[in-house]
Each structure stands twice: as C-alpha cells, then as structure tokens.
Motif scaffolding. Structure first.
Motif, mmCIF file in Angstrom:
data_model
loop_
_atom_site.group_PDB
_atom_site.id
_atom_site.type_symbol
_atom_site.label_atom_id
_atom_site.label_comp_id
_atom_site.label_asym_id
_atom_site.label_seq_id
_atom_site.Cartn_x
_atom_site.Cartn_y
_atom_site.Cartn_z
ATOM 1 N N GLU A 118 1.178 -1.172 -0.088
ATOM 2 C CA GLU A 118 -0.038 0.056 -0.039
ATOM 3 C C GLU A 118 1.020 1.046 -0.173
ATOM 4 O OE1 GLU A 118 -2.607 -0.305 3.340
ATOM 5 O OE2 GLU A 118 -3.947 -1.772 2.617
ATOM 6 N N VAL A 152 1.125 4.918 0.424
ATOM 7 C CA VAL A 152 0.431 5.911 1.095
ATOM 8 C C VAL A 152 1.231 7.413 0.838
ATOM 9 C CG1 VAL A 152 -0.371 6.815 3.240
ATOM 10 C CG2 VAL A 152 -0.608 4.481 2.846
ATOM 11 N N ARG A 207 1.073 11.506 1.767
ATOM 12 C CA ARG A 207 0.518 12.310 2.646
ATOM 13 C C ARG A 207 0.846 14.001 2.293
ATOM 14 N NH1 ARG A 207 -1.306 9.184 7.230
ATOM 15 N NH2 ARG A 207 -0.428 7.270 7.136
ATOM 16 N N GLY A 215 -4.787 10.688 10.579
ATOM 17 C CA GLY A 215 -4.831 9.177 10.882
ATOM 18 C C GLY A 215 -3.578 8.679 11.434
ATOM 19 N N SER A 216 -2.969 7.468 10.831
ATOM 20 C CA SER A 216 -1.956 6.870 11.496
ATOM 21 C C SER A 216 -0.616 7.632 11.768
ATOM 22 C CB SER A 216 -1.704 5.508 10.864
ATOM 23 O OG SER A 216 -1.199 5.755 9.718
ATOM 24 N N ASP A 223 -4.518 12.801 2.189
ATOM 25 C CA ASP A 223 -3.555 11.566 1.987
ATOM 26 C C ASP A 223 -4.380 10.537 1.036
ATOM 27 O OD1 ASP A 223 -5.326 10.317 3.834
ATOM 28 O OD2 ASP A 223 -3.816 10.883 5.584
ATOM 29 N N LYS A 281 -4.043 6.477 -0.778
ATOM 30 C CA LYS A 281 -3.352 5.034 -0.708
ATOM 31 C C LYS A 281 -3.545 4.429 -2.279
ATOM 32 C CE LYS A 281 -5.434 1.068 -0.153
ATOM 33 N NZ LYS A 281 -5.813 0.069 -0.897
ATOM 34 N N ASP A 303 -12.853 5.727 -0.234
ATOM 35 C CA ASP A 303 -12.484 4.690 0.389
ATOM 36 C C ASP A 303 -11.055 4.730 0.933
ATOM 37 O OD1 ASP A 303 -14.900 3.582 1.117
ATOM 38 O OD2 ASP A 303 -14.450 1.656 -0.051
ATOM 39 N N ASN A 304 -10.274 5.116 -0.017
ATOM 40 C CA ASN A 304 -8.921 5.235 0.221
ATOM 41 C C ASN A 304 -8.006 6.672 0.212
ATOM 42 O OD1 ASN A 304 -8.840 5.630 -2.532
ATOM 43 N ND2 ASN A 304 -8.066 3.304 -3.044
ATOM 44 N N CYS A 305 -8.935 7.706 0.000
ATOM 45 C CA CYS A 305 -8.507 9.101 -0.144
ATOM 46 C C CYS A 305 -8.861 9.704 1.405
ATOM 47 C CB CYS A 305 -8.784 9.811 -1.024
ATOM 48 S SG CYS A 305 -8.369 9.288 -2.733
ATOM 49 N N ARG A 306 -8.292 10.724 1.995
ATOM 50 C CA ARG A 306 -8.570 11.602 2.991
ATOM 51 C C ARG A 306 -8.960 12.998 1.978
ATOM 52 N NH1 ARG A 306 -5.486 9.273 6.987
ATOM 53 N NH2 ARG A 306 -6.877 8.241 8.512
ATOM 54 N N ARG A 345 -15.295 5.311 9.708
ATOM 55 C CA ARG A 345 -14.326 4.989 10.896
ATOM 56 C C ARG A 345 -14.555 5.503 11.901
ATOM 57 N NH1 ARG A 345 -10.442 6.396 6.636
ATOM 58 N NH2 ARG A 345 -9.563 4.507 5.358
HETATM 59 P P1 5GP Z 1 -3.573 5.902 7.542
HETATM 60 O O1 5GP Z 1 -2.342 5.186 7.536
HETATM 61 O O2 5GP Z 1 -3.330 7.362 8.122
HETATM 62 O O3 5GP Z 1 -4.771 5.200 8.343
HETATM 63 O O4 5GP Z 1 -4.234 6.038 5.918
HETATM 64 C C1 5GP Z 1 -3.743 6.877 4.992
HETATM 65 C C2 5GP Z 1 -4.431 6.951 3.901
HETATM 66 O O5 5GP Z 1 -4.464 5.701 3.187
HETATM 67 C C3 5GP Z 1 -5.849 7.335 4.031
HETATM 68 O O6 5GP Z 1 -6.353 7.982 3.021
HETATM 69 C C4 5GP Z 1 -6.577 5.910 3.840
HETATM 70 O O7 5GP Z 1 -7.833 5.958 3.626
HETATM 71 C C5 5GP Z 1 -5.591 5.046 3.002
HETATM 72 N N1 5GP Z 1 -5.469 3.839 3.537
HETATM 73 C C6 5GP Z 1 -4.504 3.184 4.387
HETATM 74 N N2 5GP Z 1 -4.625 1.918 4.404
HETATM 75 C C7 5GP Z 1 -5.849 1.618 3.896
HETATM 76 C C8 5GP Z 1 -6.645 0.533 3.552
HETATM 77 O O8 5GP Z 1 -6.203 -0.799 3.926
HETATM 78 N N3 5GP Z 1 -7.516 0.404 2.668
HETATM 79 C C9 5GP Z 1 -8.131 1.705 2.261
HETATM 80 N N4 5GP Z 1 -9.129 1.482 1.591
HETATM 81 N N5 5GP Z 1 -7.425 2.718 2.331
HETATM 82 C C10 5GP Z 1 -6.325 2.774 3.303
#
Ligand code: 5GP
Length: 291
Positions: free
Chosen positions: A127, A129, A131, A136-137, A212, A214, A237-240, A256
């Motif tokens: 994945e 990512v 930012r 988030g994380s 951010d 993914k 689903d995979n963007c903020r 979430r």
């Molecule tokens: P974070 O690491 O802060 O949880 O996620 C960072 C970005 O990646 C966020 O936009 C989040 O939606 C996306 N992302 C991270 N892991 C996943 C995943 O397993 N599935 C999806 N759909 N998005 C993810």
C-alpha cells in the motif's frame, strides 16, 4: 497548498516506466487466487470492498464494487448504501483523467453501475500512502496534530498483509524481501508523485483538499515487456478528502469515526466532480448484473 512533488527521498536517476524482462512469472504467483465457479462467470478473488471476476478476454478482469465497508483491519464492519456505485464512477473518472496525462493504469472501461473492466496485473503487495497533511496513523504514530501541513509530501509503504495488519515497512524491507526491486520502486515513486500533484490540483479545483491517499500498483506484462501501472481504485474509501473551506471530512473517516452522513459525503464528492449517476442515487441499492 500541499502536494509539491518533493518527497523525502534521496534523488534518483529518472527511470523509464517501460522495461524489458526475461520471462513472465508463472500464473500461480499472481494476485488472483482460488477460482470459485459462479453461476455466470468465475469469481477469482473477494476483498473487503471489491470482487474480481474473470474478464471476457484473456488478460482482463471485471472489478465489482461492493457497498461493504470495513475499518481497523476489518474489526469494524458496515454497509454504506450506494458506495459501490459511487466508487465505481469516481474511480473511473480519476483513472481516465490520470490516463489522459500519461499515467498508465489497469482501467479499461466501466461496464455498468458497479463493474469496470480492468487489465489483469500482478499486484505489488504494497500500500503506497501519500501524505500532504498530517492525519490518521501518521498523527497517531508521531504525535503530529491532525491538520498540520507537511513541509513536503511524504510517501510511506505498508506491506499488504491482513494477518499482520498491513505493517509499515521501509524501502529496505521491500527490496530485501523481494516484494519489489529498486527499479520497480523508482517507477512507483515517480508515478505516485505525479499522481499526487495532479489529483491535488484536480480536487482543489472542486473545493476539496487532498489530505492523503493510498495507491496500489501492479506489473502489467505485454509479451516479454513489463511495466508498472496504477491498479485498484481511487475513491473516498482510500483518500482523505476535506472540504477546502470548512475542513469537513468527505471520506471513509466518517464511517471509521462514526461521524454520520457517510453516504452524503461520498455523494458530495461525486457531485463536485460532476459525475453523479444520471439517475441520482435512486438505483443504487439493487445488484447490477453485467450485460
Ligand atoms: P492511515 O495510514 O492514516 O490510516 O491512512 C492513510 C491513507 O491511506 C488514508 O487516506 C486511508 O484511507 C488510506 N488507507 C490506508 N490503508 C488503507 C486500507 O487498507 N484500505 C483503504 N481503502 N485505504 C487505506
């Protein structure tokens, strides 16, 4: 605005995206696993938000978008009504726009409300990512307050492994364990930075801040040649995605974090991009069958 192309990386020599490889790996090593005979076509893989079916021609797959939503490594589960329809449209729109600026993608065409035809690729198990703003994380891990604009865009890698909770890994891990080689990573980074620049501007144009997101990439084999292409999907689903004026969340964080108005947020993103289905959300509930 964030989204500058300088990530925290040692400068690399620009790499061509198309490369020549000796042989295509054996079919069994690809992402698609466990063939299950379905009534009308073969299901190859079911993920948390999508199902992959065998495509109409060799080298193609049908990607079906579900309404199912999961978070926190599937500890939280739910349904976002109409999400699959919206994500299919949003991802189509973004993949087509990216294709227009020369980003190679797996997308071929949308087939119907919930399905799109894609090229079969060998998924790189990462994945990726990107930012632009802390959230988030990253905020949790490093104690950086959510909303802090980063001095440069950052790229992180997570190893795609549900059993391990998709752990954060370094480039060293990626190359050491053979998930991708340095040439693959050069291509991934170059494509990711261009995608980030383009999408940051595209979303800003419709009043949305790309905080951010993914990405996933795959190896596409054509005869003896291999190139890295963008795969999976790009959607809320995979963007903020935050409203540029109010910073209101317009993405899966609403699910979430139990913020409510989840469906409305996805619809608003589609509406601002000008791609809400002609029939609105009226037809989003029923299952769509491929023609
Ligand atoms: P974070 O690491 O802060 O949880 O996620 C960072 C970005 O990646 C966020 O936009 C989040 O939606 C996306 N992302 C991270 N892991 C996943 C995943 O397993 N599935 C999806 N759909 N998005 C993810």
């Amino acid at each position: 605005m964030a989204g500058g192309s300088g990530a925290c990386y040692t400068p690399r020599v620009a790499a061509p995206v198309r490369r020549r490889r000796a042989r295509r790996p054996a079919r069994g090593r690809r992402l698609v696993v466990k063939g299950t005979v379905m009534a009308r076509r073969r299901q190859l893989y079911e993920g948390k938000a999508k199902i992959l079916f065998e495509g109409p021609e060799p080298g193609t797959l049908v990607q079906y978008f579900k309404d199912d939503a999961t978070a926190f490594n599937a500890q939280k589960k739910g349904v976002i009504t109409g999400k699959g329809v919206l994500n299919n449209r949003i991802s189509e729109y973004l993949m087509v726009r990216l294709g227009e600026i020369g980003i190679p993608t797996h997308f071929v065409r949308r087939l119907n409300m919930r399905e799109q035809l894609i090229r079969e690729v060998e998924i790189i198990p990462l994945e990726v990512v990107v930012r632009n703003i802390a959230a988030g994380s990253l905020s949790q891990r490093l104690g950086i307050p959510e909303g802090t604009r980063l001095p440069r865009s950052i790229i992180e890698y997570n190893y795609k492994n549900d059993a391990l909770g998709d752990p954060l890994v370094s480039e060293e891990h990626v190359t050491c364990f053979g998930w991708a080689n340095t040439q693959d990573l050069d291509d991934v980074v170059a494509l990711t930075l261009r995608i980030n620049d383009f999408l940051t501007g595209l979303f800003l144009g419709v009043g949305i801040t790309l905080v951010d997101f993914k990405l996933e990439f795959g190896r596409l084999w054509e005869n003896e040649e291999m190139r890295i292409v963008l795969a999976d999907e790009i959607s809320p689903d995979n963007c903020r995605l935050w409203d540029s004026k109010t910073n209101e969340k317009m993405d899966k964080d609403r699910f979430r974090r139990d913020l409510g108005k989840v469906e409305e947020a996805y619809q608003e993103v589609a509406k601002r991009l000008g791609i809400l289905p002609e029939a609105g959300t009226r037809d989003m509930k029923g299952p769509e069958i491929m023609q």
